[in-house]
Design a protein around this motif. Structure first.
Motif, PDB file in Angstrom:
ATOM      1  N   THR A   1       1.192  -1.061   0.032  1.00 22.98           N
ATOM      2  CA  THR A   1      -0.422   0.043  -0.121  1.00 22.98           C
ATOM      3  C   THR A   1       0.970   1.161   0.197  1.00 22.98           C
ATOM      4  OG1 THR A   1      -1.573  -1.047   1.167  1.00 22.98           O
ATOM      5  CG2 THR A   1      -1.852   0.836   0.952  1.00 22.98           C
ATOM      6  N   ALA A   2       0.124   2.290  -0.762  1.00 25.60           N
ATOM      7  CA  ALA A   2       0.934   3.905  -0.474  1.00 25.60           C
ATOM      8  C   ALA A   2      -0.129   3.996  -0.342  1.00 25.60           C
ATOM      9  CB  ALA A   2       1.758   4.000  -1.270  1.00 25.60           C
ATOM     10  N   PRO A   3      -0.142   5.075   0.771  1.00 24.92           N
ATOM     11  CA  PRO A   3       1.432   5.612   1.618  1.00 24.92           C
ATOM     12  C   PRO A   3       1.284   4.011   2.450  1.00 24.92           C
ATOM     13  CG  PRO A   3      -0.215   7.396   1.894  1.00 24.92           C
ATOM     14  CD  PRO A   3      -1.093   6.395   1.145  1.00 24.92           C
ATOM     15  N   SER A   4       2.959   4.142   3.043  1.00 26.69           N
ATOM     16  CA  SER A   4       3.091   2.880   3.695  1.00 26.69           C
ATOM     17  C   SER A   4       2.617   2.418   5.111  1.00 26.69           C
ATOM     18  CB  SER A   4       4.460   3.130   3.715  1.00 26.69           C
ATOM     19  OG  SER A   4       5.082   1.800   4.568  1.00 26.69           O
ATOM     20  N   ALA A   5       2.260   1.755   5.402  1.00 24.83           N
ATOM     21  CA  ALA A   5       1.673   1.158   6.559  1.00 24.83           C
ATOM     22  C   ALA A   5       1.902   1.208   8.061  1.00 24.83           C
ATOM     23  CB  ALA A   5       0.698   0.481   6.469  1.00 24.83           C
ATOM     24  N   VAL A   6       3.449   1.545   7.829  1.00 28.37           N
ATOM     25  CA  VAL A   6       4.949   1.761   8.874  1.00 28.37           C
ATOM     26  C   VAL A   6       5.350   2.778   9.171  1.00 28.37           C
ATOM     27  CG1 VAL A   6       6.691   0.335   9.778  1.00 28.37           C
ATOM     28  CG2 VAL A   6       4.843  -1.698   8.091  1.00 28.37           C
ATOM     29  N   ARG A   7       5.584   3.509  10.079  1.00 34.20           N
ATOM     30  CA  ARG A   7       5.634   4.407  10.123  1.00 34.20           C
ATOM     31  C   ARG A   7       7.471   4.462   9.793  1.00 34.20           C
ATOM     32  NH1 ARG A   7       2.580   4.752  14.235  1.00 34.20           N
ATOM     33  NH2 ARG A   7       3.464   4.101  16.002  1.00 34.20           N
ATOM     34  N   GLY A   8       8.277   4.424   8.643  1.00 32.51           N
ATOM     35  CA  GLY A   8       9.300   4.991   9.173  1.00 32.51           C
ATOM     36  C   GLY A   8      10.172   3.521   8.219  1.00 32.51           C
ATOM     37  N   VAL A   9       8.837   2.919   7.829  1.00 36.73           N
ATOM     38  CA  VAL A   9       9.180   1.523   7.055  1.00 36.73           C
ATOM     39  C   VAL A   9       8.835   1.622   5.636  1.00 36.73           C
ATOM     40  CG1 VAL A   9       9.763  -1.247   6.584  1.00 36.73           C
ATOM     41  CG2 VAL A   9       9.942   0.128   8.509  1.00 36.73           C
ATOM     42  N   ALA A  10       9.432   1.488   4.103  1.00 29.95           N
ATOM     43  CA  ALA A  10       8.686   1.990   2.603  1.00 29.95           C
ATOM     44  C   ALA A  10       8.875   0.123   2.320  1.00 29.95           C
ATOM     45  CB  ALA A  10       9.780   2.946   1.976  1.00 29.95           C
ATOM     46  N   PHE A  11       7.903   0.183   1.751  1.00 30.39           N
ATOM     47  CA  PHE A  11       7.688  -1.190   0.964  1.00 30.39           C
ATOM     48  C   PHE A  11       7.606  -2.814   2.563  1.00 30.39           C
ATOM     49  CE2 PHE A  11       8.986   1.583  -1.881  1.00 30.39           C
ATOM     50  CZ  PHE A  11       8.032   1.338  -3.422  1.00 30.39           C
ATOM     51  N   PRO A  12       6.831  -2.407   3.217  1.00 31.59           N
ATOM     52  CA  PRO A  12       6.866  -3.235   4.506  1.00 31.59           C
ATOM     53  C   PRO A  12       6.536  -4.936   4.193  1.00 31.59           C
ATOM     54  CG  PRO A  12       5.335  -1.789   4.505  1.00 31.59           C
ATOM     55  CD  PRO A  12       5.860  -1.216   3.698  1.00 31.59           C
ATOM     56  N   VAL A  13       5.552  -4.807   3.300  1.00 29.58           N
ATOM     57  CA  VAL A  13       5.064  -6.299   2.288  1.00 29.58           C
ATOM     58  C   VAL A  13       6.582  -6.537   1.631  1.00 29.58           C
ATOM     59  CG1 VAL A  13       3.694  -6.983   0.669  1.00 29.58           C
ATOM     60  CG2 VAL A  13       2.537  -5.523   2.393  1.00 29.58           C
ATOM     61  N   HIS A  14       7.067  -6.070   0.656  1.00 32.76           N
ATOM     62  CA  HIS A  14       8.096  -6.335  -0.003  1.00 32.76           C
ATOM     63  C   HIS A  14       8.558  -7.029   1.121  1.00 32.76           C
ATOM     64  CE1 HIS A  14       6.310  -5.622  -3.615  1.00 32.76           C
ATOM     65  NE2 HIS A  14       7.520  -5.099  -4.286  1.00 32.76           N
ATOM     66  N   VAL A  15       9.596  -6.438   1.967  1.00 31.36           N
ATOM     67  CA  VAL A  15       9.822  -6.771   3.113  1.00 31.36           C
ATOM     68  C   VAL A  15      10.250  -8.104   3.752  1.00 31.36           C
ATOM     69  CG1 VAL A  15      11.316  -6.459   5.706  1.00 31.36           C
ATOM     70  CG2 VAL A  15      11.112  -4.579   4.216  1.00 31.36           C
ATOM     71  N   LEU A  16       8.918  -7.701   3.698  1.00 35.53           N
ATOM     72  CA  LEU A  16       8.275  -9.870   5.071  1.00 35.53           C
ATOM     73  C   LEU A  16       7.946 -11.127   3.531  1.00 35.53           C
ATOM     74  CD1 LEU A  16       4.857  -7.489   6.788  1.00 35.53           C
ATOM     75  CD2 LEU A  16       7.529  -8.556   8.289  1.00 35.53           C
ATOM     76  N   ALA A  17       7.289 -10.386   2.949  1.00 38.68           N
ATOM     77  CA  ALA A  17       7.794 -11.207   1.530  1.00 38.68           C
ATOM     78  C   ALA A  17       8.366 -11.773   0.702  1.00 38.68           C
ATOM     79  CB  ALA A  17       6.582 -10.451   1.120  1.00 38.68           C
ATOM     80  N   VAL A  18       9.916 -10.844   0.386  1.00 39.65           N
ATOM     81  CA  VAL A  18      10.922 -11.554  -0.346  1.00 39.65           C
ATOM     82  C   VAL A  18      11.659 -11.802   1.012  1.00 39.65           C
ATOM     83  CG1 VAL A  18      12.270 -11.413  -1.779  1.00 39.65           C
ATOM     84  CG2 VAL A  18      10.052 -10.290  -1.667  1.00 39.65           C
ATOM     85  N   HIS A  19      12.406 -10.768   2.082  1.00 44.48           N
ATOM     86  CA  HIS A  19      13.303 -11.023   3.172  1.00 44.48           C
ATOM     87  C   HIS A  19      12.826 -11.955   4.250  1.00 44.48           C
ATOM     88  CE1 HIS A  19      16.314  -9.653   5.521  1.00 44.48           C
ATOM     89  NE2 HIS A  19      16.858  -9.289   4.391  1.00 44.48           N
ATOM     90  N   ALA A  20      11.172 -11.557   4.783  1.00 43.91           N
ATOM     91  CA  ALA A  20      11.466 -12.799   5.978  1.00 43.91           C
ATOM     92  C   ALA A  20      10.727 -14.230   5.249  1.00 43.91           C
ATOM     93  CB  ALA A  20      10.322 -12.397   6.849  1.00 43.91           C
TER      94      ALA A  20
END
Length: 310
Positions: free
Chosen positions: A242-261
């Protein structure tokens, strides 16, 4: 639909650690792709009833728009003067170049695409793996044999009686569960989960807009649903985030959770406007899905034309 809460960075990091610790793709060479077994591929083949194929990609854009300042480039390189020879054999040839990770063209994100706290998926130091020549590990080459499995489309606007979700809307885990219930299926281990937010239909009916500023996508907490079901691939007709990000201070949180985690390959900016009406008419939302990225051994992603085979 009620708006979910914004997360603090500390809350996001707690969610990240929790998902990383339970990820079915964690520590595997191919990430979550290894959840697709040969038996599951054979079962997915049995989803085919009519033999009809439907593209899940949008046409590649070559004109600058509000959501695409760096469009793909395509030009005819031969015949050189634009006129074919009068006799004998001649060839028309062309050249193509694109920003793979644009905000409009359908593409696959490889596991080396997301850098978080200086590392790639699995804790690999990004500085050791990435260079101007490309990625030495976790590139799109991991999917060189293609991704074949059961595709499942969850149509979120349909749950709410809408044509699309407005930019800035967040899809929650409750939305995903509600779509399952309404559509009469359950997402399972090794599935290719496709989430429709109606981004493409809105773009086609109202025109392009600045999606970097506002777009519908998944709320980070919805990734708990994805992790619990142990899906192999996640895709959307938007950016997934989503934009704006749903996390303060973290852009693209779903990408981080999906790809990275979780070790999930992501499919961004697909198009479901041909598939969704067929699924609704036939009352079935699962199908054989085939994804064949280009053989780009050191690339962080690839343009794709996924196919649903019904």
């Amino acid at each position: 639909m009620p708006m979910p809460d914004e997360l603090s960075e500390a809350e996001f990091r707690s969610l990240y650690r929790r998902l990383r610790g339970t990820a079915s793709g964690g520590g595997r060479r191919r990430g979550a792709l290894d959840t697709i077994t040969a038996e599951q591929v054979l079962a997915a083949v049995r989803e085919v009833r009519s033999g009809r194929t439907v593209s899940l990609a949008a046409p590649v854009e070559t004109r600058a728009e509000p959501d695409d300042a760096d469009p793909a480039e395509h030009r005819l390189t031969a015949p050189a003067d634009g006129e074919p020879v009068a006799k004998g054999v001649d060839f028309a040839r062309d050249r193509f170049a694109m920003n793979v990770h644009s905000d409009v063209d359908s593409h696959l994100d490889a596991l080396c695409h997301v850098i978080y706290d200086g590392t790639l998926h699995g804790g690999i130091p990004a500085a050791d793996a990435l260079s101007p020549e490309g990625a030495s590990v976790l590139s799109v080459e991991l999917a060189r044999d293609g991704i074949v499995g059961r595709g499942v489309l969850l149509d979120i606007p349909r749950v709410h009686g809408l044509s699309w979700l407005e930019p800035g809307s967040n899809v929650t885990a409750e939305d995903l569960s509600a779509a399952e219930t309404r559509q009469g299926l359950r997402v399972g281990r090794g599935d290719i989960l496709l989430v429709r937010v109606g981004h493409r239909r809105r773009r086609e009916e109202l025109g392009p807009w600045d999606v970097a500023a506002a777009r519908a996508g998944l709320h980070p907490t919805a990734m708990e649903f994805v992790a619990d079901r142990e899906v192999a691939v996640l895709g959307s007709d938007s950016n997934n985030d989503t934009a704006p990000s749903a996390v303060r201070g973290v852009a693209f949180p779903v990408h981080v959770l999906a790809v990275h985690a979780l070790g999930l390959h992501l499919l961004d900016y697909l198009r479901f406007e041909d598939l969704a009406p067929i699924c609704a008419r036939e009352g079935r939302w699962s199908f054989l899905c085939v994804i064949a990225p280009l053989r780009l051994p050191a690339a962080t992603g690839s343009p794709v034309n996924p196919l649903a085979i019904l």
